[in-house]
Design an enzyme around this catalytic site. Structure first.
Site, PDB file in Angstrom:
ATOM      1  N   CYS A  60       0.802  -1.337   0.021  1.00  0.00           N
ATOM      2  CA  CYS A  60       0.078  -0.150  -0.007  1.00  0.00           C
ATOM      3  C   CYS A  60       0.839   1.188  -0.093  1.00  0.00           C
ATOM      4  O   CYS A  60       1.662   1.494   1.089  1.00  0.00           O
ATOM      5  CB  CYS A  60      -0.949  -0.080   1.308  1.00  0.00           C
ATOM      6  SG  CYS A  60      -1.859   1.547   1.464  1.00  0.00           S
ATOM      7  N   TYR A 191      -5.477   5.937  -8.797  1.00  0.00           N
ATOM      8  CA  TYR A 191      -6.614   5.248  -8.478  1.00  0.00           C
ATOM      9  C   TYR A 191      -7.963   5.735  -9.161  1.00  0.00           C
ATOM     10  O   TYR A 191      -8.976   4.802  -9.383  1.00  0.00           O
ATOM     11  CB  TYR A 191      -6.849   5.346  -6.892  1.00  0.00           C
ATOM     12  CG  TYR A 191      -5.862   4.536  -6.091  1.00  0.00           C
ATOM     13  CD1 TYR A 191      -6.229   3.322  -5.683  1.00  0.00           C
ATOM     14  CD2 TYR A 191      -4.759   5.074  -5.617  1.00  0.00           C
ATOM     15  CE1 TYR A 191      -5.229   2.312  -4.919  1.00  0.00           C
ATOM     16  CE2 TYR A 191      -3.618   4.171  -4.877  1.00  0.00           C
ATOM     17  CZ  TYR A 191      -4.275   2.818  -4.442  1.00  0.00           C
ATOM     18  OH  TYR A 191      -3.162   2.034  -3.783  1.00  0.00           O
TER      19      TYR A 191
END
Length: 321
Positions: A60, A191
């Site tokens: 992440c 994203y």
């Protein structure tokens, strides 16, 4: 419209709209709570070495920045580290890397257990990084932008003697504006490309992403780091996206105008940071690829993880000082 990866975070127009951070407590040097106490009347937890645990995932980028800042500032002994598995299913982030599948300090199998211990009614997506109080098992914060700034400011008395100043007072106005642009167009922009469910939303995010990368490339053509001659948190935030770019975002998220290796200034800049102590040793390309390609089933239904790209280039000379 195609099916969304995270339907609760997708607008009617097909744009990805990231959920807000649920837990926004802060560990501060001026908390009025006694050692071992909970948050004071202003929500400030007491600063105590060894009390809090940073939960991260190597895959992440948001968690990765917390891991890097913690290390650069010499807070490794002050804040313990828990690592979740890169593969996340409907139960969320799991401590499957630990013996018997339990975090050895918190005693939980899933990070969601700490979330629900803090808010039994929580129904949002469980995210990393999370700073957890080891005394109560409660989540202090999952507010990743503020967390790392607090590491630089509120945790200062626990820094290593030679810790860098990642958030210099004189540069903060310029830094804050730059980091906001990087967040919108790059950190979250990839994203917004990958999780878009309409052509229009994707096109808008794609154009903003590469326009910003072009502007950053121009900025970095004349200086070693984003704010001059010293590494700041702005560099950490950009690095964690760049290091994932070719391995995940270029293909998986359709950010494919160019690879990072095809953008000479940014590629050299990213290698410069990768080869700086505290950066490259925290990167795990295997975890990165297995997470992105293995957990986003709406984007990659087969869950096949690509064997490339070649990682050897990260250790080649960068020529930036």
């Amino acid at each position: 419209m195609t099916r969304a990866q995270f339907s609760a975070e997708t607008s009617g127009g097909g744009a990805f709209v990231r959920q807000p951070n649920r837990f926004t407590g802060r560990v501060t040097a001026d908390s009025t709570s006694p050692p071992g106490g909970g948050p004071d009347e202003q929500g400030r937890w007491p600063l105590e070495a060894g009390r809090y645990r940073l939960i991260w995932c190597r895959a992440c980028p948001w968690a990765h920045r917390a891991r890097i800042v913690r290390g650069l500032l010499g807070l490794d002994d002050a804040i313990s580290l828990g690592t979740v598995d890169p593969i996340r299913d409907e139960r969320g982030w799991a401590f499957a890397l630990d013996p018997d599948g339990f975090d050895p300090v918190l005693g939980v199998s899933f990070l969601s257990e700490a979330y629900l211990a803090t808010d039994p009614d929580y129904t949002g997506r469980v995210t990393v990084p999370a700073l957890v109080d080891t005394l109560t098992g409660r989540v202090v914060t999952n507010d990743y932008p503020q967390l790392t700034l607090d590491f630089s400011t509120e945790w200062r008395r626990l820094h290593a003697p030679d810790a860098p100043d990642l958030y210099p007072v004189a540069l903060r106005p310029e830094m804050d504006a730059l980091m906001a642009e990087i967040h919108t167009d790059v950190n979250n922009g990839v994203y917004r490309c990958g999780f878009a469910t309409s052509q229009e939303a994707y096109d808008e995010a794609f154009r903003a992403l590469f326009a910003r990368l072009d502007a950053l490339s121009e900025r970095l053509a004349g200086q070693r780091y984003l704010l001059g001659d010293s590494i700041t948190e702005a560099d950490v935030r950009l690095f964690t996206t760049l290091v994932r770019f070719d391995a995940a975002y270029h293909g998986h998220f359709k950010c494919n105008r160019n690879k990072l290796t095809e953008m000479p200034v940014l590629w050299a800049y990213a290698r410069d940071l990768f080869q700086t102590p505290g950066f490259g040793e925290t990167v795990d390309f295997d975890h990165i690829k297995r997470h992105y390609y293995g957990t986003h089933r709406q984007i990659n239904p087969s869950a096949i993880v690509p064997l490339g790209p070649d990682e050897s280039g990260w250790s080649t000379p960068h020529g930036r000082g």
